[in-house]
Design an enzyme around this catalytic site. Structure first.
Site, PDB file in Angstrom:
ATOM      1  N   CYS A 206       0.800  13.318  64.989  1.00  0.00           N
ATOM      2  CA  CYS A 206       1.763  14.221  65.651  1.00  0.00           C
ATOM      3  C   CYS A 206       2.534  13.226  66.615  1.00  0.00           C
ATOM      4  CB  CYS A 206       1.108  15.274  66.501  1.00  0.00           C
ATOM      5  SG  CYS A 206       0.006  14.760  67.895  1.00  0.00           S
ATOM      6  N   GLY A 207       3.425  13.516  67.552  1.00  0.00           N
ATOM      7  CA  GLY A 207       4.040  12.882  68.349  1.00  0.00           C
ATOM      8  C   GLY A 207       3.537  11.825  69.007  1.00  0.00           C
ATOM      9  N   THR A 208       2.538  12.145  69.790  1.00  0.00           N
ATOM     10  CA  THR A 208       1.619  11.518  70.765  1.00  0.00           C
ATOM     11  C   THR A 208       0.349  10.872  70.206  1.00  0.00           C
ATOM     12  OG1 THR A 208       0.791  13.380  71.851  1.00  0.00           O
ATOM     13  CG2 THR A 208       2.784  12.154  72.863  1.00  0.00           C
ATOM     14  N   GLY A 209      -0.318  11.607  69.267  1.00  0.00           N
ATOM     15  CA  GLY A 209      -1.422  11.608  68.702  1.00  0.00           C
ATOM     16  C   GLY A 209      -2.722  12.415  69.564  1.00  0.00           C
TER      17      GLY A 209
ATOM     18  N   HIS B   5     -17.940   1.659  68.398  1.00  0.00           N
ATOM     19  CA  HIS B   5     -18.893   2.284  69.255  1.00  0.00           C
ATOM     20  C   HIS B   5     -18.711   3.579  69.220  1.00  0.00           C
ATOM     21  CE1 HIS B   5     -18.416  -1.328  72.580  1.00  0.00           C
ATOM     22  NE2 HIS B   5     -18.933  -1.711  71.374  1.00  0.00           N
ATOM     23  N   ASN B   6     -17.940   4.461  68.550  1.00  0.00           N
ATOM     24  CA  ASN B   6     -17.669   5.766  68.700  1.00  0.00           C
ATOM     25  C   ASN B   6     -18.005   6.483  67.457  1.00  0.00           C
ATOM     26  OD1 ASN B   6     -15.003   5.140  70.546  1.00  0.00           O
ATOM     27  ND2 ASN B   6     -16.908   5.878  71.695  1.00  0.00           N
TER      28      ASN B   6
ATOM     29  N   GLY C 281      -2.393  15.931  70.753  1.00  0.00           N
ATOM     30  CA  GLY C 281      -2.504  17.229  70.325  1.00  0.00           C
ATOM     31  C   GLY C 281      -3.427  17.291  69.178  1.00  0.00           C
TER      32      GLY C 281
ATOM     33  N   ARG D 100     -27.461   0.884  70.076  1.00  0.00           N
ATOM     34  CA  ARG D 100     -27.462   1.960  71.633  1.00  0.00           C
ATOM     35  C   ARG D 100     -26.252   2.727  71.330  1.00  0.00           C
ATOM     36  NH1 ARG D 100     -24.575  -2.874  72.472  1.00  0.00           N
ATOM     37  NH2 ARG D 100     -22.486  -2.771  73.571  1.00  0.00           N
ATOM     38  N   HIS D 101     -25.319   2.466  70.420  1.00  0.00           N
ATOM     39  CA  HIS D 101     -24.179   3.584  70.084  1.00  0.00           C
ATOM     40  C   HIS D 101     -24.644   4.610  69.464  1.00  0.00           C
ATOM     41  CE1 HIS D 101     -21.737   0.410  71.972  1.00  0.00           C
ATOM     42  NE2 HIS D 101     -22.051  -0.365  70.992  1.00  0.00           N
TER      43      HIS D 101
ATOM     44  N   ASP E  22       2.198  16.834  61.900  1.00  0.00           N
ATOM     45  CA  ASP E  22       3.616  17.730  62.233  1.00  0.00           C
ATOM     46  C   ASP E  22       4.905  17.068  62.079  1.00  0.00           C
ATOM     47  OD1 ASP E  22       3.863  16.379  64.406  1.00  0.00           O
ATOM     48  OD2 ASP E  22       3.813  17.720  65.995  1.00  0.00           O
TER      49      ASP E  22
HETATM   50  C1  RB5 Z   1       5.835  18.320  68.917  1.00  0.00           C
HETATM   51  O1  RB5 Z   1       7.204  18.159  69.696  1.00  0.00           O
HETATM   52  C2  RB5 Z   1       4.803  17.510  69.930  1.00  0.00           C
HETATM   53  O2  RB5 Z   1       4.382  18.223  70.839  1.00  0.00           O
HETATM   54  C3  RB5 Z   1       3.703  17.287  69.203  1.00  0.00           C
HETATM   55  O3  RB5 Z   1       4.106  16.425  67.867  1.00  0.00           O
HETATM   56  C4  RB5 Z   1       2.548  16.225  69.895  1.00  0.00           C
HETATM   57  O4  RB5 Z   1       2.989  15.107  70.307  1.00  0.00           O
HETATM   58  C5  RB5 Z   1       1.468  17.199  70.554  1.00  0.00           C
HETATM   59  O5  RB5 Z   1       0.547  16.492  71.089  1.00  0.00           O
END
Ligand code: RB5
Length: 154
Positions: free
Chosen positions: A65-68, A98-99, A70, A132-133, A8
């Site tokens: 995304c911003g945090t990874g 492992h995943n 979402g 095992r994984h 995004d």
């Molecule tokens: C966008 O503002 C932010 O919510 C999106 O990038 C993301 O971090 C969501 O998980």
């Protein structure tokens, strides 16, 4: 290996950096949005890239995304996708060993470019350990079979 990429607006700059890194390494990738200056919901671009991964034309996806977070939620709503938000080399290594992660998610607002590139490098170079994984992945597949109605494609 062919990689489907998406971000995004909050992940756009980091995605550009990751794309340059991949092309320097000769790794084939395609970007499924968003474009420069666009403001989008991560859900839409994330789903677009994951659909490509499900066609088997792409082996892996990297979603930013911003945090990874979402992007990881969106990706993991799809059967057969094991999306892992990674924040350092260790989490990237374990996500593969492992995943058997097939989708890396990164946070453009929380991970600097140099660290993100190390994460991408480790995630691409590390093999799944199986053993095992694999047994644990098989249990995840059973859960998918129980709760997912579609076969993974529309
Ligand atoms: C966008 O503002 C932010 O919510 C999106 O990038 C993301 O971090 C969501 O998980």
């Amino acid at each position: 290996m062919k990689i489907a990429l998406a971000s995004d607006h909050a992940g756009y700059e980091l995605k550009k950096g990751v794309m340059s890194y991949l092309s320097e390494k000769g790794i084939d990738c395609d970007d499924f949005g968003c474009g420069p200056g666009e403001k989008v919901d991560y859900v839409d671009c994330g789903e677009k890239a994951i659909k490509k991964l499900l066609t088997k034309d792409y082996e892996r996806a990297i979603l930013i995304c911003g945090t990874g977070l979402g992007m990881a939620i969106v990706a993991n709503k799809h059967k057969g996708i094991r999306a892992t938000p990674c924040w350092d080399e260790y989490s990237a290594e374990m996500s593969r060993k492992h995943n058997d992660s097939n989708c890396l998610t990164l946070g453009g607002r929380v991970i600097p470019l140099d660290e993100a590139l190390s994460i991408v490098r480790v995630w691409l170079e590390t093999e799944f350990e199986e053993g095992r994984h694999q047994r644990r992945i098989d249990k995840i597949i059973k859960i998918e079979e129980k709760y997912f109605k579609s076969k993974g494609k529309e």
